[in-house]
Design an enzyme around this catalytic site. Structure first.
Site, mmCIF file in Angstrom:
data_model
loop_
_atom_site.group_PDB
_atom_site.id
_atom_site.type_symbol
_atom_site.label_atom_id
_atom_site.label_comp_id
_atom_site.label_asym_id
_atom_site.label_seq_id
_atom_site.Cartn_x
_atom_site.Cartn_y
_atom_site.Cartn_z
ATOM 1 C CG ASP A 1 -19.773 43.562 -16.193
ATOM 2 O OD1 ASP A 1 -20.368 42.865 -16.768
ATOM 3 O OD2 ASP A 1 -18.528 44.232 -16.806
ATOM 4 C CG ASP B 1 -24.867 46.642 -14.125
ATOM 5 O OD1 ASP B 1 -24.358 46.868 -15.498
ATOM 6 O OD2 ASP B 1 -24.051 46.579 -13.199
#
Length: 211
Positions: A9, A7
Site C-alpha cells: 500500500d 511494501d
C-alpha cells in the site's frame, strides 16, 4: 539470490487497502480509519493497538475485499511492472511484505508475477461475512516486518536484501535489510524521509541505486 522486498500500500499501489475497505462502509467510518492508519504509519501509536480495532469497525466482507483488490490493481504504481521485470532479469527475487491483507494484494501480485506474499490473511464465514484475521501474522505488530525478513534470510540465505516502502513499519527493517529505500510518491512521511538512506518518488529510480 538477491531479495528485493516491497511494501504494497502506497508503494506498489496508490491506495491504502484498509482505507478503501473503510470507504465502502461510509464517510464516517472512512475518516476514523484514515486517522488510525496515519497515526500508526507515522509512528504515533503502535500498529497492534489499531490493527484489530480498524477491522472491527469495518467488518470487511469477501465482496468488499474483491472490490478493493481490483482497485489496488487499477491504481498500480505506473513503473512497477517494468521495474520488477528489470529487477528480476538482473537476478533480484521480488517479495511483498505488507501489513495489508493477503486477499486484497493477490490480484496485484499475480499481475506483477510476485509469487510470495507475507501479509495478513483475512477470515470469512460461509456467507462471505467477516470472521476475523490471522492474529499471529507478524505484520500486525510493530517489529513484525523485521521478523519476516529475518525468517526469509534464514530460509533463503540471500546474498543481499533491500527493502522498499513508505511507512514506519518499513523503516523498522533497516537492521535486517542491507539497504532500506524510502518511497515517497504517495506518502512522504517525515520520519522515513529523514532516516532512510535513500528515497525515491518512482519505483524505476530504484534500479540505478542497486548497482
Amino acid at each position: 539470490m538477491k531479495l528485493i522486498i516491497f511494501d504494497c500500500d502506497s508503494t506498489l499501489t496508490a491506495i491504502e487497502g484498509i482505507d478503501e475497505l473503510a470507504r465502502l462502509q461510509g464517510e464516517k467510518v472512512f475518516e476514523e480509519i484514515e486517522r488510525l492508519t496515519n497515526a500508526a504509519m507515522d509512528g504515533l501509536v503502535p500498529i497492534n493497538e489499531v490493527f484489530g480495532r480498524r477491522l472491527d469497525l469495518i467488518q470487511p466482507s469477501r465482496d468488499f475485499v474483491g472490490q478493493v483488490g481490483q482497485l489496488c490493481l487499477d491504481e498500480i504504481e505506473p513503473t512497477a511492472k517494468a521495474t520488477i521485470d528489470k529487477l528480476r532479469a538482473n537476478g533480484w527475487e521480488p517479495i511483498i511484505v505488507s501489513g495489508g491483507f493477503t486477499q486484497v494484494i493477490e490480484p496485484l501480485a499475480a499481475y506483477l508475477g510476485i509469487e510470495r506474499i507475507e501479509a495478513v490473511p483475512l477470515k470469512f464465514n460461509a456467507d462471505g461475512s467477516y470472521a476475523g484475521f490471522d492474529t499471529d501474522a507478524a505484520p500486525t505488530r510493530n517489529g513484525g516486518k523485521p521478523e519476516v525478513i529475518a525468517m526469509l534470510k534464514k530460509e533463503l540465505n540471500p546474498e543481499r536484501v533491500v527493502m522498499v516502502g513508505d511507512g514506519i513499519s518499513d523503516l523498522e527493517t533497516r537492521n535486517e535489510a542491507d539497504a532500506f529505500i524510502g518511497f515517497t510518491r504517495y506518502a512522504a512521511r517525515d520520519k522515513v524521509v529523514h532516516e532512510a538512506e535513500q528515497c525515491v518518488a518512482s519505483l524505476e529510480e530504484i534500479i540505478p541505486l542497486l548497482g
